[in-house]
Design a protein around this motif. Sequence first.
Motif, PDB file in Angstrom:
ATOM      1  N   ASN A  52      -1.104   3.817   2.435  1.00 11.51           N
ATOM      2  CA  ASN A  52      -1.659   3.779   3.902  1.00 11.51           C
ATOM      3  C   ASN A  52      -3.352   3.646   3.516  1.00 11.51           C
ATOM      4  O   ASN A  52      -3.830   4.175   2.490  1.00 11.51           O
ATOM      5  N   TYR A  53      -4.034   3.469   4.388  1.00 15.23           N
ATOM      6  CA  TYR A  53      -5.478   3.452   4.538  1.00 15.23           C
ATOM      7  C   TYR A  53      -6.275   3.710   5.738  1.00 15.23           C
ATOM      8  O   TYR A  53      -5.759   3.957   6.662  1.00 15.23           O
ATOM      9  N   SER A  65      -1.211   3.003   9.012  1.00 13.81           N
ATOM     10  CA  SER A  65       0.144   3.335   8.160  1.00 13.81           C
ATOM     11  C   SER A  65       1.012   2.049   8.091  1.00 13.81           C
ATOM     12  O   SER A  65       0.952   1.270   9.221  1.00 13.81           O
ATOM     13  N   PHE A  66       2.116   2.042   7.356  1.00 18.80           N
ATOM     14  CA  PHE A  66       2.994   1.145   7.265  1.00 18.80           C
ATOM     15  C   PHE A  66       4.232   1.680   7.273  1.00 18.80           C
ATOM     16  O   PHE A  66       4.781   2.500   7.046  1.00 18.80           O
ATOM     17  N   LEU A  89      -5.010  -6.990   0.240  1.00 19.48           N
ATOM     18  CA  LEU A  89      -4.668  -6.778  -1.209  1.00 19.48           C
ATOM     19  C   LEU A  89      -5.233  -5.511  -1.475  1.00 19.48           C
ATOM     20  O   LEU A  89      -4.637  -4.913  -2.589  1.00 19.48           O
ATOM     21  N   TRP A  90      -6.041  -4.807  -0.974  1.00 25.12           N
ATOM     22  CA  TRP A  90      -6.791  -3.800  -1.447  1.00 25.12           C
ATOM     23  C   TRP A  90      -6.250  -2.419  -1.499  1.00 25.12           C
ATOM     24  O   TRP A  90      -6.612  -1.424  -2.175  1.00 25.12           O
ATOM     25  N   ASN A  91      -5.004  -2.425  -0.611  1.00 20.51           N
ATOM     26  CA  ASN A  91      -4.236  -1.075  -0.541  1.00 20.51           C
ATOM     27  C   ASN A  91      -3.193  -1.185  -1.227  1.00 20.51           C
ATOM     28  O   ASN A  91      -2.053  -0.138  -0.966  1.00 20.51           O
ATOM     29  N   SER A 133       3.023   7.467   1.078  1.00 20.27           N
ATOM     30  CA  SER A 133       2.589   7.798   2.321  1.00 20.27           C
ATOM     31  C   SER A 133       1.393   8.269   2.922  1.00 20.27           C
ATOM     32  O   SER A 133       0.721   8.391   3.855  1.00 20.27           O
ATOM     33  N   ASP A 134       0.436   8.519   1.581  1.00 22.95           N
ATOM     34  CA  ASP A 134      -0.991   9.231   1.708  1.00 22.95           C
ATOM     35  C   ASP A 134      -1.981   8.061   2.120  1.00 22.95           C
ATOM     36  O   ASP A 134      -1.589   6.775   1.830  1.00 22.95           O
TER      37      ASP A 134
END
Length: 247
Positions: A52-53, A65-66, A89-91, A133-134
């Motif tokens: 997640n980001y 979140s996903f 792409l970055w996460n 999950s973080d």
Amino acid sequence: NLGIFEVRRLGIKKASGLYIGWCDSDDWVEPSMYSKLLNTAMNTEADIAICNYYINKNTEQYKISFVPLKSPRECIQYLYKKGHFSYTLWNQIIKREKFIFLLESELVSTDRGEDLFALIVAYYYSEQISYVSDFLYHYREIETSLSKSFTKSLDSYNNQKHNICYIKQLLNFKKDNKYRIACNCITFGNKLGYKSAFKSLKEWFLLDKECHKDIIYFNNYSFIGRLKTWIVFSNYYCYKLYLKLTN
């Protein structure tokens, strides 16, 4: 001056690691991000590990979140649903061998949606995805960044159209109906950005008209928003009336 797409291709060719990760120059990551992604990928034998980001805009911070899904292809199938597919792409980290298919693809360089096209190719050829999950990546949203601006020309649209046609061919769009809504979501999202590239409003509206039928499913909007958009795009005269009422 090669463009983002060609620079990434060059980076993939020169990379020697098992996994590849990306980080934009104006963003930042938590110190443990790559170790957590790599450990998760290695422990689960995953082709892809994703986290997640945060979106950081001025002094505000938002969480993205996903929803964990069973496979990368399922992520593609449901990319029109909020939190089911990361368009960036970055996460995440992805096995380098999966990006080899990107080198062999017929995708062309564009100034919009390059992450999406690259990810669909990599996800299509991957089998296992794992989730952390973080919230480990910080995306800095800047109004003047390249991701916020693109060339709204007919040539730019045609390059996008070329890439979308390639993705549809890859996903066997005509025969494999499970990707229909996803492909129509991509087509519609692309279409919205190029209204000014066409000589007439009607020409633009009638373009790729088949994607309008699935607007009701694109749940990056609220249900009311989707219903309104679906009605507005149901025919050209509804759209003209909408413009008249809102201008």
